[in-house]
Design a protein around this motif. Structure first.
Motif, mmCIF file in Angstrom:
data_model
loop_
_atom_site.group_PDB
_atom_site.id
_atom_site.type_symbol
_atom_site.label_atom_id
_atom_site.label_comp_id
_atom_site.label_asym_id
_atom_site.label_seq_id
_atom_site.Cartn_x
_atom_site.Cartn_y
_atom_site.Cartn_z
ATOM 1 N N ARG A 58 -19.562 43.836 34.167
ATOM 2 C CA ARG A 58 -18.197 43.936 33.671
ATOM 3 C C ARG A 58 -17.357 42.772 34.149
ATOM 4 O O ARG A 58 -16.544 42.238 33.426
ATOM 5 C CB ARG A 58 -17.546 45.223 34.199
ATOM 6 C CG ARG A 58 -18.328 46.445 33.879
ATOM 7 C CD ARG A 58 -17.718 47.186 32.767
ATOM 8 N NE ARG A 58 -16.269 47.118 32.822
ATOM 9 C CZ ARG A 58 -15.505 47.869 32.050
ATOM 10 N NH1 ARG A 58 -16.062 48.739 31.224
ATOM 11 N NH2 ARG A 58 -14.209 47.775 32.094
ATOM 12 N N GLU A 90 -21.135 47.187 36.486
ATOM 13 C CA GLU A 90 -20.236 48.288 36.149
ATOM 14 C C GLU A 90 -20.620 49.567 36.886
ATOM 15 O O GLU A 90 -21.774 49.812 37.175
ATOM 16 C CB GLU A 90 -20.344 48.520 34.638
ATOM 17 C CG GLU A 90 -19.356 49.468 34.080
ATOM 18 C CD GLU A 90 -19.624 49.686 32.595
ATOM 19 O OE1 GLU A 90 -18.733 50.214 31.934
ATOM 20 O OE2 GLU A 90 -20.729 49.343 32.121
ATOM 21 N N LYS A 91 -19.614 50.401 37.143
ATOM 22 C CA LYS A 91 -19.813 51.724 37.740
ATOM 23 C C LYS A 91 -20.757 51.703 38.930
ATOM 24 O O LYS A 91 -21.776 52.403 38.960
ATOM 25 C CB LYS A 91 -20.268 52.721 36.680
ATOM 26 C CG LYS A 91 -19.120 53.000 35.747
ATOM 27 C CD LYS A 91 -19.334 54.072 34.750
ATOM 28 C CE LYS A 91 -18.058 54.217 33.940
ATOM 29 N NZ LYS A 91 -18.264 54.617 32.576
ATOM 30 N N ARG A 141 -5.131 48.118 34.868
ATOM 31 C CA ARG A 141 -6.561 48.290 34.606
ATOM 32 C C ARG A 141 -7.400 48.026 35.846
ATOM 33 O O ARG A 141 -8.484 48.574 35.998
ATOM 34 C CB ARG A 141 -7.003 47.319 33.499
ATOM 35 C CG ARG A 141 -6.556 47.734 32.114
ATOM 36 C CD ARG A 141 -6.958 46.682 31.108
ATOM 37 N NE ARG A 141 -8.400 46.434 31.149
ATOM 38 C CZ ARG A 141 -8.977 45.329 30.678
ATOM 39 N NH1 ARG A 141 -8.233 44.368 30.150
ATOM 40 N NH2 ARG A 141 -10.271 45.171 30.744
ATOM 41 N N GLU A 151 -9.989 50.774 35.242
ATOM 42 C CA GLU A 151 -11.439 50.726 35.063
ATOM 43 C C GLU A 151 -12.083 50.225 36.346
ATOM 44 O O GLU A 151 -13.215 50.560 36.655
ATOM 45 C CB GLU A 151 -11.793 49.772 33.926
ATOM 46 C CG GLU A 151 -11.293 50.257 32.574
ATOM 47 C CD GLU A 151 -10.804 49.118 31.705
ATOM 48 O OE1 GLU A 151 -11.365 48.013 31.801
ATOM 49 O OE2 GLU A 151 -9.836 49.333 30.940
ATOM 50 N N TYR A 207 -15.734 54.649 38.035
ATOM 51 C CA TYR A 207 -15.035 53.375 38.196
ATOM 52 C C TYR A 207 -15.953 52.304 38.777
ATOM 53 O O TYR A 207 -16.899 52.610 39.496
ATOM 54 C CB TYR A 207 -13.835 53.538 39.142
ATOM 55 C CG TYR A 207 -12.878 54.616 38.729
ATOM 56 C CD1 TYR A 207 -11.917 54.368 37.748
ATOM 57 C CD2 TYR A 207 -12.934 55.878 39.299
ATOM 58 C CE1 TYR A 207 -11.037 55.356 37.352
ATOM 59 C CE2 TYR A 207 -12.059 56.874 38.915
ATOM 60 C CZ TYR A 207 -11.106 56.616 37.934
ATOM 61 O OH TYR A 207 -10.246 57.585 37.546
#
Lengths: 455, 277
Positions: free
Chosen positions: B29, B54-55, B111, B193, B223
């Motif tokens: 990301r 991501e995550k 964000r 995010e 997140y």
């Protein structure tokens, strides 16, 4: 004269004693290690040589007047009774003859003789005081010099003396304050023997009658018109100073680049350095006529000297006060608070409105109260620009009067100081003092509470 | 000296292929390319490049003053708020350059949320602390919506049970650990995010630290988290990837397990075993 002599003597003794202490302790240091450095031994001896001397000087300053009065009392003929005006003027004449100041009219033979006697007596007394001081100083020096030893804790002794001096200084400040309050209160009580406190505090008419023949109170002494004028001018001043001062503080702390801030901040603070009398001219010569002309232009009568003129100019005077206090307070809001808000995506102005100003609010309120107490006590601007019209009315375009202006007029005329027309100044002064004291205490309490929040 | 030249953006990425299956398929990301930061004349970050998956939780470790916090602050452009600070290079989130002129920095920070070193609740009620972000961004339209958002944010931060009966009390009255979770809840409320955490446990006691660490573990599912930490144990406990910084340079970046068990760079090993830092 005596004081200068004693001061010179004290300085010489101090120098000699210091020198003695240093050299003697150096000599002692050969035998064993010193507890304190030679400089402390020097200071220790210097203190012992000068403190007795200064003590003698202090006693002289306090008692010389009394001793002189006692001598004069012994010289004035018995038929002039103490406490009468004749007695006071005879004593004053004697003093003036003795000092060589000269007096009006013929000098009676007894006066000449007594005056000369007084001068001689005081000279002898002065010289003996100087001698006594010198003797005590030298004695202190010699006795303590003999006591110097490597184990002497000169450093600790000096520390004790320093502490005592510091305590003494703060006591001076406290005593002065108490003295001022006591003199205000006693004169106010005297005033209230002429005018009832109820008439003074709640009267709506200010019209002291000036009488040259008696000390009786004539006319009315209601302070409400003055209170109204004071409050009105202060309120106008705050209306001008608060938004401008606060916003400039916000701009300076949050938006201005360091370079710009370093230029702008001193410029704003120059405003605080302008003497208030100059603001007074400015009000009288520039702002007043301009307001009056503006009033004519919009078809609205505004007096050149009015509450509005004085209030606006006073507001300008207070701007740097509010802006620099708020600046400090806003700066104290932790950066973490600002970052927290910015980190959530708030804009700068949102952060200021919703986080920084609310967090700094108690401190800002404290600053406002301090500024109000300054506005209430301000004199020169209102003397020149408010018009001195002690009439109870609530129209800011009309001339008004304030506590401070009335105090000035009461004390600068040629009325007797014992007359109610003059004494009223003390009652007004005390009222003003109590009001500003309340505001200052309020401000201090609020500011202190605010400080606890972040520590 | 560092064997990896700071001009080579690939220096950091070389290590990634050894990743185990869990993050192998994760789409990247956030990506930083050749990022530099200057404070006035002084350079604090020297050409750092990395891909943050991501995550997951990515930890930045390194001795004091190594630039890890400065680098973290690049991701939501908090460095903009520091006078004399200049950021170079390129950072993209979901392929969008966060330095492009058309980007709204205010929206970026909604964000990419941030949790700070010292808990910094606003001197407002717990409720208003949470509602602050959503209100300024216009995310809530009615009282009911705000109530719901406050509740769900507090629940996600594991604080709801402790404070549900005193939402009107000042947030500054909570304990240190509760304050920090309040700050996390406040960040979650704007619907980010990515969450950046700058030594979030350094001002907390061990029990509060372990609660916050458990929370980070749970938040990872929703997140992308980047955490700066002084504690290597913490990095080992909470993160999947670890980046080691030294003197403003990224020395090594890889799977946490690999960094701690089998570091490739000598400096990393020296730091982990306690010889530098």
């Amino acid at each position: 004269m005596t004081s200068v002599l004693i001061a010179a003597l004290a300085l010489i003794l101090m120098g000699v004693a210091y020198q003695q202490g240093v050299s003697r302790s150096r000599a002692l240091a050969g035998a064993s290690r010193l507890h304190s450095r030679p400089q402390y031994h020097g200071a220790f001896l210097a203190l012992w040589a000068t403190v007795p001397l200064l003590f003698v000087l202090l006693i002289w300053v306090v008692t010389s007047g009394m001793i002189q009065d006692w001598y004069i009392a012994s010289q004035i003929p018995a038929e002039i009774l103490p406490g009468t005006t004749e007695y006071a003027s005879a004593a004053a004449r004697l003093r003036n003859i003795a000092s060589g100041f000269g007096v009006a009219g013929e000098i009676a033979p007894w006066e000449a003789e007594a005056g000369e006697g007084l001068a001689r007596f005081m000279t002898i007394l002065r010289l003996s005081i100087v001698a006594l001081g010198a003797l005590l100083g030298v004695a202190g020096l010699l006795v303590m010099r003999a006591r110097l030893s490597p184990r002497l804790r000169a450093r600790n002794h000096v520390e004790t003396v320093i502490k005592t001096v510091l305590i003494f200084c703060s006591i001076v400040a406290i005593l002065t304050t108490i003295g001022i309050v006591v003199s205000l209160v006693t004169e106010t009580v005297r005033f209230f023997t002429y005018v009832s406190p109820v008439d003074f505090f709640f009267g709506t008419v200010w019209n002291p009658g000036y009488s040259t023949t008696s000390n009786e109170a004539s006319g009315s002494y209601g302070m409400l018109p003055l209170l109204a004028g004071t409050v009105m001018i202060s309120a106008i001043a705050m209306l001008v100073a608060l938004p401008v001062g606060l916003m400039s503080a916000i701009w300076l702390t949050q938006y201005a680049t360091p370079r710009l801030r370093n230029v702008i901040k001193p410029v704003i603070e120059v405003l605080a350095g302008i003497p208030t009398i100059v603001y007074g001219f400015f009000a009288l010569v520039t702002v007043g006529p301009a307001l009056s002309a503006f009033g004519d232009f919009i078809g609205f009568g505004i007096n050149a000297t009015s509450a509005l003129t004085a209030g606006i100019v006073m507001g300008i005077m207070i701007i740097p006060f509010i802006s620099s206090l708020s600046d400090d307070i806003i700066r104290q809001v932790p950066r973490a608070m600002r970052d927290g808000s910015l980190g959530l995506g708030a804009t700068k102005s949102e952060t200021i409105r919703m986080v920084i100003v609310p967090a700094a609010l108690p401190g800002i309120v404290g600053a406002i109260l301090l500024a109000v107490s300054r506005a209430i006590g301000e004199t020169m601007i209102v003397v020149l620009a408010a018009g001195n019209a002690p009439i109870l009315r609530f129209d800011p375009t009309e001339p008004v009067s304030t506590f401070t202006v009335t105090i000035v007029t009461a004390l600068t005329g040629d009325a007797d100081f014992a007359s109610p027309q003059s004494l009223v100044a003390f009652a007004l002064g005390l009222t003003l003092f109590v009001i500003t004291l309340m505001l200052n205490i309020g401000a201090l309490v609020i500011v202190r509470k605010y400080r606890e929040q972040y520590e | 000296m560092n064997a990896t030249p700071d001009t080579s953006p690939m220096g950091a990425n070389r290590i990634i292929p050894s990743a185990p299956a869990s993050s192998a398929g994760a789409e990247s990301r956030i990506s930083a390319r050749d990022v530099t930061v200057h404070y006035g004349e002084k350079q604090a970050i020297f050409g750092v490049s990395m891909e943050v998956p991501e995550k997951s939780v990515t930890a930045f470790i390194g001795p004091s003053g190594c630039g890890k916090s400065t680098f973290l602050r690049c991701f939501n452009r908090m460095n903009d708020t520091i006078e004399g600070c200049r950021v170079g290079g390129e950072i993209t989130i979901d392929g969008e350059d966060i330095h492009r002129p058309s980007l709204d920095v205010v929206e970026l920070r909604a964000r990419v949320g941030m949790v700070f070193q010292k808990p910094n609740p606003f001197p407002k009620s717990i409720y208003d602390n949470i509602a602050y972000g959503p209100r300024i961004h216009g995310l809530v339209k009615s009282k009911a919506e705000t109530d719901a958002l406050v509740e769900s944010s507090l629940k996600k931060a594991g604080l709801w049970k402790e404070v549900s009966d005193r939402l009107d009390q000042p947030g500054t009255g909570l304990s240190g650990g509760q304050q920090q979770r309040l700050c996390i809840a406040r960040t979650i409320a704007t619907g980010p995010e990515v969450i950046l955490m700058d030594e979030p446990c350094s001002a907390l006691d061990p029990i509060a630290t372990s609660i916050v660490e458990d929370l980070i573990h749970e938040l990872r599912e929703q997140y992308t988290i980047i955490i700066v930490t002084h504690s290597m144990q913490q990095a080992a406990r909470v993160s999947q990837k670890t980046a080691f910084f030294h003197l403003g340079k990224l020395i090594e970046y890889g799977e946490t397990e690999q960094i701690f068990v089998n570091p490739r760079e000598k400096q990393t090993e020296a730091y982990i075993t306690g010889r530098i830092g």
